[in-house]
Design an enzyme around this catalytic site. Structure first.
Site, PDB file in Angstrom:
ATOM      1  N   CYS A  81      -3.091   1.419   0.820  1.00 29.27           N
ATOM      2  CA  CYS A  81      -2.402   0.861   1.980  1.00 29.27           C
ATOM      3  C   CYS A  81      -2.002   2.004   2.918  1.00 29.27           C
ATOM      4  O   CYS A  81      -1.416   2.992   2.486  1.00 29.27           O
ATOM      5  CB  CYS A  81      -1.181   0.094   1.487  1.00 29.27           C
ATOM      6  SG  CYS A  81       0.057  -0.237   2.734  1.00 29.27           S
ATOM      7  N   GLU A  82      -2.304   1.840   4.182  1.00 27.89           N
ATOM      8  CA  GLU A  82      -1.968   2.901   5.136  1.00 27.89           C
ATOM      9  C   GLU A  82      -0.479   2.957   5.463  1.00 27.89           C
ATOM     10  O   GLU A  82      -0.016   3.950   6.002  1.00 27.89           O
ATOM     11  CB  GLU A  82      -2.785   2.754   6.414  1.00 27.89           C
ATOM     12  CG  GLU A  82      -2.453   1.560   7.257  1.00 27.89           C
ATOM     13  CD  GLU A  82      -3.345   1.451   8.477  1.00 27.89           C
ATOM     14  OE1 GLU A  82      -2.831   0.973   9.504  1.00 27.89           O
ATOM     15  OE2 GLU A  82      -4.516   1.849   8.425  1.00 27.89           O
ATOM     16  N   HIS A  83       0.268   1.924   5.128  1.00 24.83           N
ATOM     17  CA  HIS A  83       1.695   1.933   5.426  1.00 24.83           C
ATOM     18  C   HIS A  83       2.508   2.736   4.413  1.00 24.83           C
ATOM     19  O   HIS A  83       3.468   3.392   4.785  1.00 24.83           O
ATOM     20  CB  HIS A  83       2.248   0.501   5.492  1.00 24.83           C
ATOM     21  CG  HIS A  83       1.670  -0.289   6.609  1.00 24.83           C
ATOM     22  ND1 HIS A  83       1.463  -1.647   6.530  1.00 24.83           N
ATOM     23  CD2 HIS A  83       1.232   0.080   7.836  1.00 24.83           C
ATOM     24  CE1 HIS A  83       0.936  -2.073   7.661  1.00 24.83           C
ATOM     25  NE2 HIS A  83       0.786  -1.049   8.465  1.00 24.83           N
ATOM     26  N   HIS A  84       2.145   2.646   3.128  1.00 20.79           N
ATOM     27  CA  HIS A  84       2.905   3.335   2.083  1.00 20.79           C
ATOM     28  C   HIS A  84       2.035   4.294   1.268  1.00 20.79           C
ATOM     29  O   HIS A  84       2.541   4.932   0.355  1.00 20.79           O
ATOM     30  CB  HIS A  84       3.517   2.318   1.104  1.00 20.79           C
ATOM     31  CG  HIS A  84       4.451   1.363   1.747  1.00 20.79           C
ATOM     32  ND1 HIS A  84       4.085   0.079   2.086  1.00 20.79           N
ATOM     33  CD2 HIS A  84       5.740   1.494   2.138  1.00 20.79           C
ATOM     34  CE1 HIS A  84       5.103  -0.544   2.645  1.00 20.79           C
ATOM     35  NE2 HIS A  84       6.127   0.298   2.688  1.00 20.79           N
ATOM     36  N   GLN A 123      -5.869  -4.526   4.226  1.00 23.54           N
ATOM     37  CA  GLN A 123      -6.867  -5.420   3.644  1.00 23.54           C
ATOM     38  C   GLN A 123      -7.610  -6.198   4.721  1.00 23.54           C
ATOM     39  O   GLN A 123      -8.818  -6.401   4.629  1.00 23.54           O
ATOM     40  CB  GLN A 123      -6.200  -6.373   2.644  1.00 23.54           C
ATOM     41  CG  GLN A 123      -7.196  -7.231   1.898  1.00 23.54           C
ATOM     42  CD  GLN A 123      -6.563  -7.997   0.760  1.00 23.54           C
ATOM     43  OE1 GLN A 123      -5.746  -7.465   0.021  1.00 23.54           O
ATOM     44  NE2 GLN A 123      -6.949  -9.253   0.606  1.00 23.54           N
ATOM     45  N   HIS A 151      -1.282  -5.522  -4.222  1.00 23.32           N
ATOM     46  CA  HIS A 151      -0.817  -4.363  -3.479  1.00 23.32           C
ATOM     47  C   HIS A 151       0.404  -3.808  -4.185  1.00 23.32           C
ATOM     48  O   HIS A 151       1.413  -4.507  -4.326  1.00 23.32           O
ATOM     49  CB  HIS A 151      -0.446  -4.770  -2.047  1.00 23.32           C
ATOM     50  CG  HIS A 151      -1.606  -5.261  -1.247  1.00 23.32           C
ATOM     51  ND1 HIS A 151      -1.953  -4.693  -0.053  1.00 23.32           N
ATOM     52  CD2 HIS A 151      -2.512  -6.249  -1.467  1.00 23.32           C
ATOM     53  CE1 HIS A 151      -3.022  -5.314   0.425  1.00 23.32           C
ATOM     54  NE2 HIS A 151      -3.365  -6.274  -0.414  1.00 23.32           N
ATOM     55  N   CYS A 153       2.519  -1.888  -3.107  1.00 19.81           N
ATOM     56  CA  CYS A 153       3.695  -1.896  -2.238  1.00 19.81           C
ATOM     57  C   CYS A 153       4.442  -3.225  -2.352  1.00 19.81           C
ATOM     58  O   CYS A 153       5.597  -3.317  -1.938  1.00 19.81           O
ATOM     59  CB  CYS A 153       3.326  -1.586  -0.788  1.00 19.81           C
ATOM     60  SG  CYS A 153       2.060  -2.634  -0.082  1.00 19.81           S
TER      61      CYS A 153
END
Length: 186
Positions: A81-84, A123, A151, A153
């Site tokens: 995941c690019e956020h976390h 995703q 995920h 996260c």
């Protein structure tokens, strides 16, 4: 990929969380993480177009003129995941396309999914990337992609809902309108 910079920053990260990067179990960790990053983020080095060229080996379709679809299900991938930078895991990808005179080698479909997943991703974008690459490689605008995954996260932090799954679908061309084509992904 700058492995030396990764090693430097992983060492700093270990220090920042209160660890001693010189202790026995962590001495080689920055180097191991740099090697892992090189492997799991290999797809960052390539555009969708370059992946389509890499894995775009096609063969002449030998149908008798009836419309067929190629469907491959349960392709296993993982991503981050690019956020976390958290692991997206237990991901399965189903891909379907309607050939337009050429068919893609079956192993190439799985290789495309794998390489597209080796990026910091969402995703939803992963599904679009796979559809775009398959479309370019096959010359068909009629492509559908379904992805189901967990995920970390969501499962290992935050809400910690270990059983949650995320499902995304990408429909291009005839897949947008034709329910029978969409059902091929189930």
């Amino acid at each position: 990929m700058d492995k030396k910079a990764i090693e430097y920053h992983i060492r700093g990260l270990l220090e920042a969380i209160g660890e001693n990067p010189d202790r026995e179990g962590l001495k080689e960790t920055p180097k191991r993480v740099a090697g892992m990053f090189e492997e799991v983020f290999e797809g960052i080095s390539y555009s969708n177009h370059e992946i389509a060229e890499m894995f775009g080996k096609t063969f002449e379709e030998t149908s008798d003129g009836t419309q067929t679809a190629v469907v491959m299900k349960d392709i296993t991938v993982f991503s981050y995941c690019e956020h976390h930078m958290a692991l997206m895991y237990d991901m399965t990808v189903n891909v379907a396309y309607v050939p337009k005179g050429r068919v893609l080698g079956l192993s190439k479909i799985a290789r495309i999914c794998d390489m597209a997943s080796k990026r910091l991703q969402l995703q939803e974008r992963l599904g679009r990337d796979i559809a775009e690459i398959i479309s370019e490689a096959t010359g068909s605008e009629d492509v559908g992609v379904k992805i189901v995954g967990s995920h970390s996260c969501m499962t290992a932090r935050g809400i910690r809902n270990a059983s949650s799954k995320t499902e995304t679908r990408t429909y291009c061309g005839a897949f947008r309108e034709k329910r029978d084509l969409q059902e091929l992904l189930d």
